[in-house]
Design a protein around this motif. Structure first.
Motif, PDB file in Angstrom:
ATOM      1  N   ASP A 142       0.815  -1.212   0.000  1.00 42.90           N
ATOM      2  CA  ASP A 142       0.000   0.000   0.000  1.00 42.90           C
ATOM      3  C   ASP A 142       0.850   1.263   0.000  1.00 42.90           C
ATOM      4  O   ASP A 142       0.334   2.363  -0.105  1.00 42.90           O
ATOM      5  N   VAL A 143       2.142   1.084   0.169  1.00 48.68           N
ATOM      6  CA  VAL A 143       3.038   2.231   0.228  1.00 48.68           C
ATOM      7  C   VAL A 143       3.819   2.290  -1.073  1.00 48.68           C
ATOM      8  O   VAL A 143       4.475   1.323  -1.436  1.00 48.68           O
ATOM      9  N   ALA A 144       3.727   3.392  -1.761  1.00 45.18           N
ATOM     10  CA  ALA A 144       4.426   3.497  -3.039  1.00 45.18           C
ATOM     11  C   ALA A 144       5.514   4.552  -2.966  1.00 45.18           C
ATOM     12  O   ALA A 144       5.415   5.514  -2.207  1.00 45.18           O
ATOM     13  N   GLY A 190       9.812  13.522   7.861  1.00 43.05           N
ATOM     14  CA  GLY A 190       9.297  13.934   6.562  1.00 43.05           C
ATOM     15  C   GLY A 190       8.116  14.870   6.689  1.00 43.05           C
ATOM     16  O   GLY A 190       7.493  14.966   7.748  1.00 43.05           O
ATOM     17  N   ALA A 191       7.814  15.556   5.608  1.00 44.43           N
ATOM     18  CA  ALA A 191       6.730  16.532   5.583  1.00 44.43           C
ATOM     19  C   ALA A 191       5.389  15.841   5.849  1.00 44.43           C
ATOM     20  O   ALA A 191       5.266  14.639   5.644  1.00 44.43           O
ATOM     21  N   PRO A 192       4.386  16.602   6.299  1.00 45.10           N
ATOM     22  CA  PRO A 192       3.065  16.016   6.531  1.00 45.10           C
ATOM     23  C   PRO A 192       2.508  15.396   5.249  1.00 45.10           C
ATOM     24  O   PRO A 192       2.695  15.955   4.170  1.00 45.10           O
ATOM     25  N   GLY A 193       1.876  14.257   5.398  1.00 44.43           N
ATOM     26  CA  GLY A 193       1.220  13.643   4.254  1.00 44.43           C
ATOM     27  C   GLY A 193       2.118  12.816   3.369  1.00 44.43           C
ATOM     28  O   GLY A 193       1.684  12.315   2.337  1.00 44.43           O
ATOM     29  N   THR A 194       3.377  12.643   3.751  1.00 47.90           N
ATOM     30  CA  THR A 194       4.275  11.860   2.907  1.00 47.90           C
ATOM     31  C   THR A 194       4.162  10.364   3.178  1.00 47.90           C
ATOM     32  O   THR A 194       4.815   9.576   2.508  1.00 47.90           O
ATOM     33  N   GLY A 195       3.366   9.981   4.185  1.00 48.68           N
ATOM     34  CA  GLY A 195       3.115   8.556   4.384  1.00 48.68           C
ATOM     35  C   GLY A 195       3.810   7.948   5.590  1.00 48.68           C
ATOM     36  O   GLY A 195       3.999   6.735   5.642  1.00 48.68           O
ATOM     37  N   LYS A 196       4.144   8.751   6.590  1.00 53.14           N
ATOM     38  CA  LYS A 196       4.857   8.218   7.743  1.00 53.14           C
ATOM     39  C   LYS A 196       3.948   7.288   8.565  1.00 53.14           C
ATOM     40  O   LYS A 196       4.353   6.190   8.921  1.00 53.14           O
ATOM     41  N   THR A 197       2.734   7.749   8.845  1.00 52.84           N
ATOM     42  CA  THR A 197       1.803   6.916   9.591  1.00 52.84           C
ATOM     43  C   THR A 197       1.517   5.631   8.823  1.00 52.84           C
ATOM     44  O   THR A 197       1.481   4.539   9.383  1.00 52.84           O
ATOM     45  N   LEU A 198       1.344   5.793   7.525  1.00 52.19           N
ATOM     46  CA  LEU A 198       1.071   4.640   6.673  1.00 52.19           C
ATOM     47  C   LEU A 198       2.210   3.621   6.771  1.00 52.19           C
ATOM     48  O   LEU A 198       1.969   2.416   6.897  1.00 52.19           O
ATOM     49  N   VAL A 239      -1.254   3.097  -6.912  1.00 54.37           N
ATOM     50  CA  VAL A 239      -1.774   2.393  -5.737  1.00 54.37           C
ATOM     51  C   VAL A 239      -3.208   2.821  -5.452  1.00 54.37           C
ATOM     52  O   VAL A 239      -4.086   1.999  -5.227  1.00 54.37           O
ATOM     53  N   HIS A 240      -3.446   4.123  -5.514  1.00 55.93           N
ATOM     54  CA  HIS A 240      -4.771   4.600  -5.138  1.00 55.93           C
ATOM     55  C   HIS A 240      -5.790   4.420  -6.247  1.00 55.93           C
ATOM     56  O   HIS A 240      -6.986   4.436  -5.993  1.00 55.93           O
ATOM     57  N   ALA A 241      -5.308   4.254  -7.469  1.00 53.17           N
ATOM     58  CA  ALA A 241      -6.238   4.064  -8.583  1.00 53.17           C
ATOM     59  C   ALA A 241      -6.598   2.592  -8.764  1.00 53.17           C
ATOM     60  O   ALA A 241      -7.370   2.250  -9.650  1.00 53.17           O
ATOM     61  N   VAL A 265       2.068  15.625  -2.147  1.00 55.73           N
ATOM     62  CA  VAL A 265       2.556  14.484  -1.383  1.00 55.73           C
ATOM     63  C   VAL A 265       1.522  13.365  -1.474  1.00 55.73           C
ATOM     64  O   VAL A 265       0.445  13.555  -2.058  1.00 55.73           O
ATOM     65  N   GLY A 266       1.845  12.213  -0.889  1.00 52.55           N
ATOM     66  CA  GLY A 266       0.972  11.053  -0.981  1.00 52.55           C
ATOM     67  C   GLY A 266      -0.463  11.344  -0.584  1.00 52.55           C
ATOM     68  O   GLY A 266      -1.402  10.926  -1.256  1.00 52.55           O
ATOM     69  N   ALA A 267      -0.627  12.086   0.519  1.00 51.09           N
ATOM     70  CA  ALA A 267      -1.984  12.363   0.991  1.00 51.09           C
ATOM     71  C   ALA A 267      -2.747  13.190  -0.048  1.00 51.09           C
ATOM     72  O   ALA A 267      -3.932  12.958  -0.285  1.00 51.09           O
ATOM     73  N   ASP A 268      -2.064  14.149  -0.709  1.00 46.62           N
ATOM     74  CA  ASP A 268      -2.718  14.958  -1.747  1.00 46.62           C
ATOM     75  C   ASP A 268      -3.151  14.072  -2.907  1.00 46.62           C
ATOM     76  O   ASP A 268      -4.234  14.242  -3.474  1.00 46.62           O
TER      77      ASP A 268
HETATM   78  P1  ADP Z   1       1.905  11.422   7.358  1.00 46.08           P
HETATM   79  O1  ADP Z   1       1.757  10.530   8.530  1.00 46.08           O
HETATM   80  O2  ADP Z   1       3.297  11.424   6.801  1.00 46.08           O
HETATM   81  O3  ADP Z   1       1.408  12.803   7.572  1.00 46.08           O
HETATM   82  P2  ADP Z   1      -0.021   9.651   6.269  1.00 46.08           P
HETATM   83  O4  ADP Z   1       0.680   8.357   6.393  1.00 46.08           O
HETATM   84  O5  ADP Z   1      -1.011   9.972   7.324  1.00 46.08           O
HETATM   85  O6  ADP Z   1       1.028  10.832   6.174  1.00 46.08           O
HETATM   86  O7  ADP Z   1      -0.684   9.732   4.824  1.00 46.08           O
HETATM   87  C1  ADP Z   1      -2.042  10.001   4.647  1.00 46.08           C
HETATM   88  C2  ADP Z   1      -2.616   9.180   3.527  1.00 46.08           C
HETATM   89  O8  ADP Z   1      -2.014   9.551   2.293  1.00 46.08           O
HETATM   90  C3  ADP Z   1      -2.354   7.708   3.662  1.00 46.08           C
HETATM   91  O9  ADP Z   1      -3.332   7.099   4.428  1.00 46.08           O
HETATM   92  C4  ADP Z   1      -2.381   7.233   2.225  1.00 46.08           C
HETATM   93  O10 ADP Z   1      -3.704   7.033   1.778  1.00 46.08           O
HETATM   94  C5  ADP Z   1      -1.818   8.415   1.473  1.00 46.08           C
HETATM   95  N1  ADP Z   1      -0.384   8.251   1.223  1.00 46.08           N
HETATM   96  C6  ADP Z   1       0.606   9.025   1.723  1.00 46.08           C
HETATM   97  N2  ADP Z   1       1.804   8.617   1.272  1.00 46.08           N
HETATM   98  C7  ADP Z   1       1.584   7.559   0.485  1.00 46.08           C
HETATM   99  C8  ADP Z   1       2.438   6.675  -0.271  1.00 46.08           C
HETATM  100  N3  ADP Z   1       3.774   6.836  -0.297  1.00 46.08           N
HETATM  101  N4  ADP Z   1       1.857   5.677  -0.978  1.00 46.08           N
HETATM  102  C9  ADP Z   1       0.534   5.518  -0.956  1.00 46.08           C
HETATM  103  N5  ADP Z   1      -0.316   6.298  -0.267  1.00 46.08           N
HETATM  104  C10 ADP Z   1       0.180   7.320   0.446  1.00 46.08           C
END
Ligand code: ADP
Ligand code: MG
Ligand code: ZN
Length: 621
Positions: free
Chosen positions: A170-172, A209-217, A350-352, A374-377
Motif C-alpha cells: 500500500d506504500v508506493a 518527513g513533511a506532513p502527508g508523505t506517508g509516515k503513519t502509513l 496504488v490509489h487508482a 505528497v501522498g496524501a494529496d
Molecule cells: P503522514 O503521517 O506522513 O502525515 P499519512 O501516512 O497519514 O502521512 O498519509 C495520509 C494518507 O495519504 C495515507 O493514508 C495514504 O492514503 C496516502 N499516502 C501518503 N503517502 C503515500 C504513499 N507513499 N503511498 C501511498 N499512499 C500514500
C-alpha cells in the motif's frame, strides 16, 4: 471469530457521537443550501471573463471570494442559468469593474455585502453550543465524572493484528525506506532469533518527513507485515494542562505494549513532546519536561529483546531534544521524502487500483501535473476525480476529472503557493544546476550524489547532496576555496540564466562567508594577515572592544572580501563557459525533478567543454 458484544454504554456513546457528526455536517450543508449554489454552473474565472465580453452574462453579484449571477442562456425550464465563479487569487483584477461597466451597461451588477456581524456570530455560536451539549451528553452517558476523565484520557489506539492490514504494497515510492523497515519487520516476526545471530535489535526509529508523505502509513505497514499489535498515540495527546498526566500516559502506553509483546509503538508528532527541554512558550514547561523525561526513562528501560519496537514521526527533527536521538534511543533516522515524478506516478497507481480508469488515461501525465503533491494529496486527488466522474454519470475516470480535481485541490489559500511553485520550479532548477555544475567542475570538491528540486520538510526548496569520498578530516585551502565557489554557483546561475537573483540564497551566502571568515581568522590562510589566529568573531558590541586594531579589522574584511570575490569569479567562469550544459541540467531537472550522480555524469559526458578543464581565467586563487 468471536467479537466482544457492545455494551449499551458504547451504543449511547455512539448515538451522541453521531449527533456531533450530524451537526458538523448539517452546518455547511445548510449554508450551501441557503445560498442556492447547488444548481449554479461552476465557471473558471477566465471563462467568466470571456462570457462577459461576449455579452452572455445577464447579471452579476461580486462577492469577496466568489462572483455569482445569471447568464442570458436559459435552461430547459426557461429560467436563466445561474453561475458561480471563484475569484480567489484574482481579487486584484483592476479590469473587472471596467468590463462589468462595458458589458452590463444597465448597471445590473452589484457587490455582495459581507455577512452582518450578527449573522456571522450567531450561527457558529449556536452550533458551538449544540456541540458542547452533545459532547457533555457523551460524557454524562459514559457514566459520570470519573469515566469522563477516562474519556478525556484518550487511551492509545490499538489496531489489533489483522484488523486493518496495511502492507508495504500500500506504500508506493518509498523503496529505500521500505528496505530499511523490513529489518524491523523481520525482528518483530522472530524476536528471539535476532539475538542469536549476534545482531543488536533496533530500538527506536524516527521517520522524518513533511506532513502527508506517508509516515503513519509506513508505521502501520510495519505492524501489518509483522502481524503484531500496533499502539499509536499522537505527541500532542501527551501534552496536557495537568502536570503528570502526560508522563503517566507514557508509562501506560509502554506497559500496554509490553504486555502484548511483540508489538509496535508509534508516536506521531514526536516533536510535540520531544522539543528540547527548556525551550518553547510560557507555562506548561514542567509538564512537557516531565513527559519527555518519562519517555526517556521508558526508552532506556524497555527490553528490546522482548520484541517491542518504537517508531516515531516528526517533520521537525531539528527541534527535538538531543537526548532523544542519542545512541540506544531514536538513533536511527529514516527520511521520508516528498515523492518525485516517478514516485507520484506509483502512488497514483496504488490509489487508482480500485477506481475504473479511462483507457486514454496515463497516470504518468497526472504525475507530471502535480509537482509538490505528497501522498496524501494524491490519494485525495484520485478520490476527488472518482467523485466527479460519478457525479457526471460516467463509468470511468478520465483526464478531465483529474484536471478538475487538481484545480479543486489547489484552490483556496494553498493555491497561490502551488502556482508560485510551478513558476518557481525553473528558478530552483537553475539554482541547483548551478551548484552541481560548479562542484562537478572543480577538482577539490566532493562528488555530487544527487540533485533535486523537490523540497525537503526543512524549508529547502531544492538541494544538492554531495557525497564525501571519505570523511575528510582536513581541508586544504584549495578545497575550501572550491567549496565557496560551489556554494555561490546557485545564485550565479540564477543571475546568468534568469538575469536576476532571488532571496533563496541566504543560507548559501551565510555558509560561504563563514568559510571565508574562518580561513582568514582561524586557519591563517590569508597571506596578508599571516599565520595568526584571530579567534572567533568579536562578541563584544562596542567598536573599541575588539581585541585587534581597527586597521586589522579592515584588513580582515578586505581579505574575506577577496576570497569571496575570487571564488565568485571562478564559479562565474565555469558557468559562463558551460552555459549550454547549465541549461541542459536545469531542463532535465525540471522534467525529472531528481538527478542522481550517474545521470549528471551522462549529461556532462555529452557536453563541451569537458568538466575537468577549468577555464584559465578562473585559476587565480
Ligand atoms: P503522514 O503521517 O506522513 O502525515 P499519512 O501516512 O497519514 O502521512 O498519509 C495520509 C494518507 O495519504 C495515507 O493514508 C495514504 O492514503 C496516502 N499516502 C501518503 N503517502 C503515500 C504513499 N507513499 N503511498 C501511498 N499512499 C500514500
Ligand atoms: Mg501522520
Ligand atoms: Zn543554494
Amino acid at each position: 471469530m468471536m467479537k466482544r458484544p457492545r455494551s449499551t454504554r458504547d451504543r449511547r456513546q455512539k448515538v451522541a457521537l453521531w449527533l456531533v457528526a450530524c451537526i458538523f455536517l448539517a452546518g455547511p450543508a445548510a449554508v450551501a443550501l441557503s445560498r442556492g449554489s447547488g444548481t449554479a454552473r461552476p465557471l473558471s474565472y477566465g471563462q467568466f471573463r470571456k462570457q462577459l465580453e461576449r455579452g452572455e452574462v445577464a447579471s452579476a453579484i461580486v462577492g469577496v471570494a466568489t462572483i455569482e449571477g445569471t447568464l442570458r442562456e436559459r435552461d430547459s425550464s426557461g429560467a436563466p442559468v445561474a453561475f458561480r465563479v471563484s475569484r480567489v487569487g484574482m481579487e486584484h483584477d483592476q479590469d473587472l469593474i471596467r468590463l462589468l461597466d462595458d458589458h452590463l451597461p444597465d448597471g445590473s451588477y452589484s457587490a455582495e455585502e459581507p455577512p452582518s456581524p450578527i449573522q456571522a456570530l450567531v450561527f457558529p455560536g449556536a452550533m458551538f453550543l449544540l456541540m458542547i451539549a452533545a459532547l457533555s451528553l457523551v460524557i454524562s452517558r459514559s457514566g459520570g465524572f470519573g469515566s469522563a476523565m477516562a474519556f478525556v484520557k484518550s487511551r492509545p489506539k490499538l489496531y489489533a493484528a489483522g484488523e486493518a492490514p496495511v502492507t508495504f504494497e500500500d506504500v508506493a515510492g518509498h523503496d529505500e525506506v521500505v528496505t530499511e523497515l523490513r529489518e524491523i519487520v523481520e525482528f518483530l516476526r522472530t524476536p528471539g532469533e535476532f539475538g542469536l545471530l549476534g545482531g543488536r535489535p533496533p530500538k527506536g526509529v524516527l521517520l522524518v518527513g513533511a506532513p502527508g508523505t506517508g509516515k503513519t502509513l509506513l508505521a502501520r505497514a510495519v505492524a501489518g507485515e509483522a502481524g503484531v499489535p500496533f499502539f499509536s498515540l499522537c505527541g500532542s495527546d501527551f501534552v496536557e494542562l495537568f502536570v503528570g498526566v502526560g508522563a503517566s500516559r507514557v508509562r501506560n502506553l509502554f506497559a500496554r505494549a509490553q504486555a502484548k509483546a511483540p508489538s509496535l509503538i508509534f508516536i506521531d508528532e514526536l516533536d510535540a513532546i520531544g522539543k528540547a527541554r527548556g525551550s518553547g512558550g510560557p507555562g506548561g514547561h514542567d509538564e512537557r519536561d516531565q513527559t519527555l523525561n518519562q519517555l526517556l526513562v521508558e526508552l532506556d528501560g524497555f527490553d528490546a529483546d522482548r520484541g517491542i519496537i518504537l517508531l516515531a514521526a516528526t517533520n521537525r527533527p531539528e527541534t527535538l531534544d538531543p537526548a532523544l536521538v542519542r545512541p540506544g534511543r531514536f538513533d536511527r533516522q529514516v527520511v521520508v521524502d516528498r515523492p518525485d515524478l516517478i514516485g507520484r506516478a506509483q502512488i497514483l497507481k496504488v490509489h487508482a487500483r480500485s477506481v475504473p480508469l479511462d483507457e486514454s488515461i496515463n497516470l504518468q501525465m497526472v504525475a507530471a501535473m502535480t509537482p509538490g503533491f505528497v501522498g496524501a494529496d494524491l490519494a485525495n486527488l484520485v478520490n476527488e476525480a472518482a467523485l466527479l466522474a460519478a457525479r457526471r454519470g460516467k463509468t470511468s475516470v478520465g483526464l478531465s476529472e483529474f484536471e478538475e480535481g487538481i484545480e479543486r485541490l489547489i484552490a483556496g489559500p494553498e493555491r497561490r503557493q502551488r502556482l508560485i511553485r510551478l513558476a518557481e520550479k525553473r528558478r530552483i532548477a537553475v539554482h541547483e544546476a548551478g551548484h552541481a555544475l560548479v562542484a562537478r567542475c572543480l577538482p577539490e570538491t566532493d562528488p555530487v550524489h544527487k540533485v533535486t528540486i523537490i523540497g525537503r520538510g526543512n524549508g529547502a526548496l531544492g538541494y544538492t547532496l554531495y557525497r564525501p569520498e571519505e570523511d575528510r578530516l582536513l581541508h586544504t585551502r584549495t578545497s575550501l576555496d572550491h567549496a565557496i565557489s560551489s556554494l555561490l554557483g546557485g545564485t550565479l546561475a540564477e543571475e546568468i540564466v534568469l538575469g536576476e537573483v532571488s532571496d533563496g540564497c541566504t543560507s548559501d551566502l551565510q555558509r560561504a562567508t563563514q568559510i571565508a571568515r574562518r580561513m582568514v581568522m582561524e586557519f591563517g590562510m590569508s597571506p596578508l594577515l599571516g599565520r595568526l589566529n584571530y579567534g572567533r568573531e568579536a562578541t563584544s558590541s562596542g567598536p573599541g572592544d575588539s581585541p585587534w586594531s581597527e586597521q586589522t579589522a579592515r584588513e580582515i574584511d578586505l581579505e574575506i572580501r577577496r576570497i569571496m570575490d575570487e571564488a565568485e569569479a571562478r564559479a562565474r567562469a565555469i558557468l559562463e563557459t558551460r552555459r549550454a550544459t547549465l541549461e541542459r541540467i536545469s531542463a532535465e531537472l525540471i522534467e525529472r525533478e531528481t538527478l542522481d550522480g550517474g545521470a549528471l555524469e551522462r549529461i556532462l559526458a555529452e557536453s563541451h567543454p569537458a568538466p575537468g578543464a577549468v577555464p584559465a581565467s578562473a585559476s587565480i586563487a
